[in-house]
Design an enzyme around this catalytic site. Structure first.
Site, PDB file in Angstrom:
ATOM      1  N   TYR A  35      -2.140  -0.004  11.028  1.00  0.00           N
ATOM      2  CA  TYR A  35      -2.379  -0.823  10.159  1.00  0.00           C
ATOM      3  C   TYR A  35      -0.917  -0.600   8.563  1.00  0.00           C
ATOM      4  CZ  TYR A  35      -3.191  -1.230   5.000  1.00  0.00           C
ATOM      5  OH  TYR A  35      -3.139  -1.981   3.471  1.00  0.00           O
TER       6      TYR A  35
ATOM      7  N   LYS B 152       2.433  -3.228   7.585  1.00  0.00           N
ATOM      8  CA  LYS B 152       2.333  -3.391   6.069  1.00  0.00           C
ATOM      9  C   LYS B 152       4.131  -3.395   5.798  1.00  0.00           C
ATOM     10  CE  LYS B 152       0.263  -4.423   3.319  1.00  0.00           C
ATOM     11  NZ  LYS B 152      -0.115  -5.818   2.171  1.00  0.00           N
TER      12      LYS B 152
ATOM     13  N   THR C 146       0.296  -1.231   0.162  1.00  0.00           N
ATOM     14  CA  THR C 146       0.166   0.225   0.399  1.00  0.00           C
ATOM     15  C   THR C 146       0.809   0.979   0.380  1.00  0.00           C
ATOM     16  OG1 THR C 146      -1.726   1.659   1.328  1.00  0.00           O
ATOM     17  CG2 THR C 146      -0.189  -0.711   2.464  1.00  0.00           C
ATOM     18  N   ASP C 147       0.509   2.531  -0.447  1.00  0.00           N
ATOM     19  CA  ASP C 147       0.967   3.372  -0.380  1.00  0.00           C
ATOM     20  C   ASP C 147       1.049   4.124   0.620  1.00  0.00           C
ATOM     21  OD1 ASP C 147      -1.954   4.516   0.142  1.00  0.00           O
ATOM     22  OD2 ASP C 147      -2.003   5.792  -1.537  1.00  0.00           O
ATOM     23  N   GLU C 148       0.381   3.493   1.929  1.00  0.00           N
ATOM     24  CA  GLU C 148       0.648   4.325   3.532  1.00  0.00           C
ATOM     25  C   GLU C 148       1.842   4.015   4.101  1.00  0.00           C
ATOM     26  OE1 GLU C 148      -3.321   2.982   5.643  1.00  0.00           O
ATOM     27  OE2 GLU C 148      -4.518   3.561   4.013  1.00  0.00           O
TER      28      GLU C 148
HETATM   29  P1  NAD Z   1      -9.767  -7.338   2.038  1.00  0.00           P
HETATM   30  O1  NAD Z   1      -9.513  -7.045   4.045  1.00  0.00           O
HETATM   31  O2  NAD Z   1     -11.018  -6.479   1.845  1.00  0.00           O
HETATM   32  O3  NAD Z   1      -8.999  -8.889   2.012  1.00  0.00           O
HETATM   33  C1  NAD Z   1      -8.665  -9.976   2.491  1.00  0.00           C
HETATM   34  C2  NAD Z   1      -8.381 -10.840   2.477  1.00  0.00           C
HETATM   35  O4  NAD Z   1      -6.949 -11.315   3.232  1.00  0.00           O
HETATM   36  C3  NAD Z   1     -10.209 -11.747   3.403  1.00  0.00           C
HETATM   37  O5  NAD Z   1     -10.102 -12.284   2.337  1.00  0.00           O
HETATM   38  C4  NAD Z   1      -9.241 -11.835   4.703  1.00  0.00           C
HETATM   39  O6  NAD Z   1     -10.181 -13.425   4.805  1.00  0.00           O
HETATM   40  C5  NAD Z   1      -8.042 -12.591   3.864  1.00  0.00           C
HETATM   41  N1  NAD Z   1      -6.878 -12.727   5.551  1.00  0.00           N
HETATM   42  C6  NAD Z   1      -6.263 -12.038   5.992  1.00  0.00           C
HETATM   43  N2  NAD Z   1      -5.543 -12.819   6.898  1.00  0.00           N
HETATM   44  C7  NAD Z   1      -5.257 -14.224   6.584  1.00  0.00           C
HETATM   45  C8  NAD Z   1      -4.658 -15.155   6.907  1.00  0.00           C
HETATM   46  N3  NAD Z   1      -3.700 -14.585   8.087  1.00  0.00           N
HETATM   47  N4  NAD Z   1      -4.483 -15.619   6.230  1.00  0.00           N
HETATM   48  C9  NAD Z   1      -4.909 -16.303   4.978  1.00  0.00           C
HETATM   49  N5  NAD Z   1      -6.328 -14.940   4.508  1.00  0.00           N
HETATM   50  C10 NAD Z   1      -6.435 -14.364   4.887  1.00  0.00           C
HETATM   51  O7  NAD Z   1      -8.543  -6.124   1.502  1.00  0.00           O
HETATM   52  P2  NAD Z   1      -8.329  -5.496  -0.090  1.00  0.00           P
HETATM   53  O8  NAD Z   1      -9.203  -5.063   0.233  1.00  0.00           O
HETATM   54  O9  NAD Z   1      -8.920  -6.673  -0.706  1.00  0.00           O
HETATM   55  O10 NAD Z   1      -6.096  -5.750   0.269  1.00  0.00           O
HETATM   56  C11 NAD Z   1      -6.043  -6.663  -0.166  1.00  0.00           C
HETATM   57  C12 NAD Z   1      -4.775  -6.277  -0.177  1.00  0.00           C
HETATM   58  O11 NAD Z   1      -4.269  -4.892  -0.653  1.00  0.00           O
HETATM   59  C13 NAD Z   1      -3.926  -6.627   1.627  1.00  0.00           C
HETATM   60  O12 NAD Z   1      -2.672  -6.287   1.685  1.00  0.00           O
HETATM   61  C14 NAD Z   1      -3.937  -4.625   1.352  1.00  0.00           C
HETATM   62  O13 NAD Z   1      -2.746  -4.253   2.196  1.00  0.00           O
HETATM   63  C15 NAD Z   1      -3.752  -4.086   0.430  1.00  0.00           C
HETATM   64  N6  NAD Z   1      -3.698  -3.036  -0.138  1.00  0.00           N
HETATM   65  C16 NAD Z   1      -5.327  -2.751  -0.663  1.00  0.00           C
HETATM   66  C17 NAD Z   1      -5.558  -1.229  -0.877  1.00  0.00           C
HETATM   67  C18 NAD Z   1      -7.344  -0.843  -0.498  1.00  0.00           C
HETATM   68  O14 NAD Z   1      -6.792   0.460  -1.089  1.00  0.00           O
HETATM   69  N7  NAD Z   1      -8.120  -1.736  -0.345  1.00  0.00           N
HETATM   70  C19 NAD Z   1      -4.544  -0.164  -1.533  1.00  0.00           C
HETATM   71  C20 NAD Z   1      -3.306  -0.872  -1.632  1.00  0.00           C
HETATM   72  C21 NAD Z   1      -2.892  -2.356  -1.085  1.00  0.00           C
HETATM   73  O1  DAU Z   2      -3.825   4.038   0.685  1.00  0.00           O
HETATM   74  C1  DAU Z   2      -4.352   2.728   0.741  1.00  0.00           C
HETATM   75  C2  DAU Z   2      -5.138   1.746   1.235  1.00  0.00           C
HETATM   76  O2  DAU Z   2      -6.076   2.847   2.017  1.00  0.00           O
HETATM   77  C3  DAU Z   2      -5.336   0.688   2.084  1.00  0.00           C
HETATM   78  O3  DAU Z   2      -3.762   0.265   2.171  1.00  0.00           O
HETATM   79  C4  DAU Z   2      -6.290   0.009   3.174  1.00  0.00           C
HETATM   80  O4  DAU Z   2      -6.062  -1.409   3.064  1.00  0.00           O
HETATM   81  C5  DAU Z   2      -7.212   0.653   2.848  1.00  0.00           C
HETATM   82  O5  DAU Z   2      -8.526   0.766   3.258  1.00  0.00           O
HETATM   83  C6  DAU Z   2      -7.228   2.209   2.348  1.00  0.00           C
HETATM   84  O6  DAU Z   2      -7.327   3.510   3.743  1.00  0.00           O
HETATM   85  P1  DAU Z   2      -8.407   4.478   4.135  1.00  0.00           P
HETATM   86  O7  DAU Z   2      -7.751   4.251   5.931  1.00  0.00           O
HETATM   87  O8  DAU Z   2      -7.437   5.545   3.122  1.00  0.00           O
HETATM   88  O9  DAU Z   2      -9.155   4.032   3.770  1.00  0.00           O
HETATM   89  P2  DAU Z   2     -10.691   3.965   3.984  1.00  0.00           P
HETATM   90  O10 DAU Z   2     -11.925   3.535   2.671  1.00  0.00           O
HETATM   91  O11 DAU Z   2     -11.004   3.483   5.551  1.00  0.00           O
HETATM   92  O12 DAU Z   2     -10.422   5.582   4.188  1.00  0.00           O
HETATM   93  C7  DAU Z   2     -11.049   5.823   3.255  1.00  0.00           C
HETATM   94  C8  DAU Z   2     -10.564   7.842   4.191  1.00  0.00           C
HETATM   95  O13 DAU Z   2     -12.043   8.251   4.294  1.00  0.00           O
HETATM   96  C9  DAU Z   2      -9.962   8.497   4.839  1.00  0.00           C
HETATM   97  O14 DAU Z   2      -9.294   9.492   4.717  1.00  0.00           O
HETATM   98  C10 DAU Z   2     -10.714   8.036   6.191  1.00  0.00           C
HETATM   99  C11 DAU Z   2     -12.124   8.620   5.728  1.00  0.00           C
HETATM  100  N1  DAU Z   2     -13.347   7.962   6.163  1.00  0.00           N
HETATM  101  C12 DAU Z   2     -13.455   6.747   6.227  1.00  0.00           C
HETATM  102  C13 DAU Z   2     -14.713   5.909   6.571  1.00  0.00           C
HETATM  103  C14 DAU Z   2     -14.432   4.198   7.118  1.00  0.00           C
HETATM  104  C15 DAU Z   2     -14.459   8.797   6.449  1.00  0.00           C
HETATM  105  O15 DAU Z   2     -14.572   9.810   6.580  1.00  0.00           O
HETATM  106  N2  DAU Z   2     -14.953   7.481   7.507  1.00  0.00           N
HETATM  107  C16 DAU Z   2     -15.375   7.273   7.564  1.00  0.00           C
HETATM  108  O16 DAU Z   2     -16.165   6.426   8.255  1.00  0.00           O
END
Ligand code: NAD
Ligand code: DAU
Length: 355
Positions: free
Chosen positions: A158, A162, A132-134
């Site tokens: 988190y 990562k 992730t970019d975080e």
């Molecule tokens: P998500 O939470 O929707 O899905 C995570 C999946 O991993 C789930 O199906 C969960 O059951 C499984 N899991 C959790 N712990 C596990 C374990 N110990 N063994 C096997 N499976 C396990 O997450 P996502 O949003 O699909 O993110 C997927 C990946 O991409 C993550 O590594 C996250 O850090 C990364 N990522 C997410 C975003 C985003 O915006 N969602 C952006 C950049 C990177």
């Molecule tokens: O940048 C990549 C990341 O993006 C991933 O690595 C994470 O897995 C993914 O969850 C996401 O993280 P964020 O914290 O940016 O996403 P989230 O959807 O939780 O929140 C997006 C923005 O919105 C953040 O600034 C917090 C704000 N927010 C979020 C929620 C859930 C609100 O204002 N209200 C809310 O109820």
């Protein structure tokens, strides 16, 4: 075949669905099925011999080693993680266990397997780590976007977990020569996104007539990418990425949260107007900010674009419209993920938090 971990979650499941729509190469899908994993997302693959779902933990070395030995994948794509920042603030331990310890055990199993492969298979093998970019921390208003050389400055449990996993992956390349690739992507959105994250939460709450909770002043900036564009970037890096390299993935789509929420409301006003004729934006409610909330993320994706010729297919406008339409068209999926555990989380996170 390839082994995908976390393939029942949001991005992993989109990746598996897209992969099998484009290839006949089978996928073993290892997922622990935490609250975020949902087999219903993969329902269209029932009976498809190209998809083998295995319920298990990336940290279970015996299971992972057995899967690797039996199925001999040519690549592992690691999506498995705890992914929600707010949950990591309430309870970091699962993040440490899966994102750090789990990734370590996975790397150990993969290293042993890779070491046992014959020359040409060993040469061709890849371990792609999805990050992730975080990990890069928070940007000021006028700072340039994150490049791959930006220093690591994670601010939440988190992102720290990562970052630790990224470092382990890097170390396994430098120390043991494991053929790794890492992608660091910005915020994804799209179908099958669990409604604890901003965009799906806003859609689901709006339709249920509930408040739309915006943290702090709503001016935090995220860089949004449609999930299928993230999946195409991962496929491209897996195919042609240089070993040991990091690729940032993003679509040059920086937007403040309040703008996102207003856009979702406007699309709902158009596609499913409220019965009382009022705009959905009337449901917006500013609530207490997230502790340590990162102000701005922005991805510089020029390396991926220039080296590997990747480009996103969607603009924010086309992607967000598809997303809202998907949620409107799939109320059963939404209803089923809103289980008891989901309701418990929402109660804990938003109780008494109005700003
Ligand atoms: P998500 O939470 O929707 O899905 C995570 C999946 O991993 C789930 O199906 C969960 O059951 C499984 N899991 C959790 N712990 C596990 C374990 N110990 N063994 C096997 N499976 C396990 O997450 P996502 O949003 O699909 O993110 C997927 C990946 O991409 C993550 O590594 C996250 O850090 C990364 N990522 C997410 C975003 C985003 O915006 N969602 C952006 C950049 C990177
Ligand atoms: O940048 C990549 C990341 O993006 C991933 O690595 C994470 O897995 C993914 O969850 C996401 O993280 P964020 O914290 O940016 O996403 P989230 O959807 O939780 O929140 C997006 C923005 O919105 C953040 O600034 C917090 C704000 N927010 C979020 C929620 C859930 C609100 O204002 N209200 C809310 O109820």
């Amino acid at each position: 075949m390839i082994l995908v971990t976390g393939g029942a979650g949001f991005i992993g499941a989109n990746f598996v669905l897209d992969w099998l729509a484009q290839h006949d190469e089978p996928v073993i899908n290892l997922d622990k099925l935490t609250y975020a994993g949902n087999l219903e997302t993969l329902a269209s693959l029932q009976g498809d011999a190209r998809h083998l779902f295995v319920h298990g933990d990336i940290g279970d070395a015996a299971l992972v080693s057995r899967l690797l030995a039996e199925h001999k994948p040519r690549a592992v794509v690691n999506f498995a993680a705890e992914s929600h920042v707010d949950r990591s603030i309430h309870g970091p331990e699962d993040f440490i266990q899966t994102n750090i310890v789990g990734t370590f055990h996975l790397l150990e199993s993969v290293r042993a397997y890779w070491g046992s492969l014959p020359g040409d298979e060993r040469e061709a093998f890849r371990f792609l780590h999805v990050s992730t970019d975080e990990v890069y921390g928070s940007l000021g208003k006028d700072d340039p976007a994150f490049t791959e050389n930006h220093r690591y400055e994670p601010n939440s449990p988190y992102s720290a977990s990562k970052a630790a996993s990224d470092h382990l992956v890097r170390a396994y390349h430098h120390t043991y020569g494991l053929p790794v690739l890492t992608t660091n992507c910005s915020n994804n959105y799209g179908p099958y996104h669990f409604p604890e994250k901003l965009i799906p939460l806003m859609i689901v709450n709006a339709l249920a007539g509930k408040a739309l909770p915006v943290y702090g002043d709503g001016m935090q900036i995220r860089d949004w990418l449609y999930v299928k564009d993230h999946c195409s970037a991962i496929r491209r890096v897996l195919e042609a990425g240089r070993l040991g390299e990091v690729y940032n993935v993003g679509g040059w789509n920086e937007k403040p949260n309040i703008e996102i929420v207003n856009r979702v409301c406007a699309l709902l006003d158009e596609l499913r107007p409220r019965a009382d004729g009022q705009p959905y934006a009337a449901q917006i409610s500013y609530v207490t900010d997230r502790p340590g909330h990162d102000r701005r993320y922005a991805i510089d994706a020029r390396k991926l674009e220039a080296e590997l010729g990747w480009k996103p297919a969607e603009t924010f406008e086309t992607g967000i419209r598809k997303t809202v339409q998907w949620y409107l068209g799939n109320p059963d999926w939404v209803a089923h993920v809103q289980s008891g555990a989901y309701r418990e989380w929402v109660g804990k996170q938003y109780s008494g938090s109005a700003a």
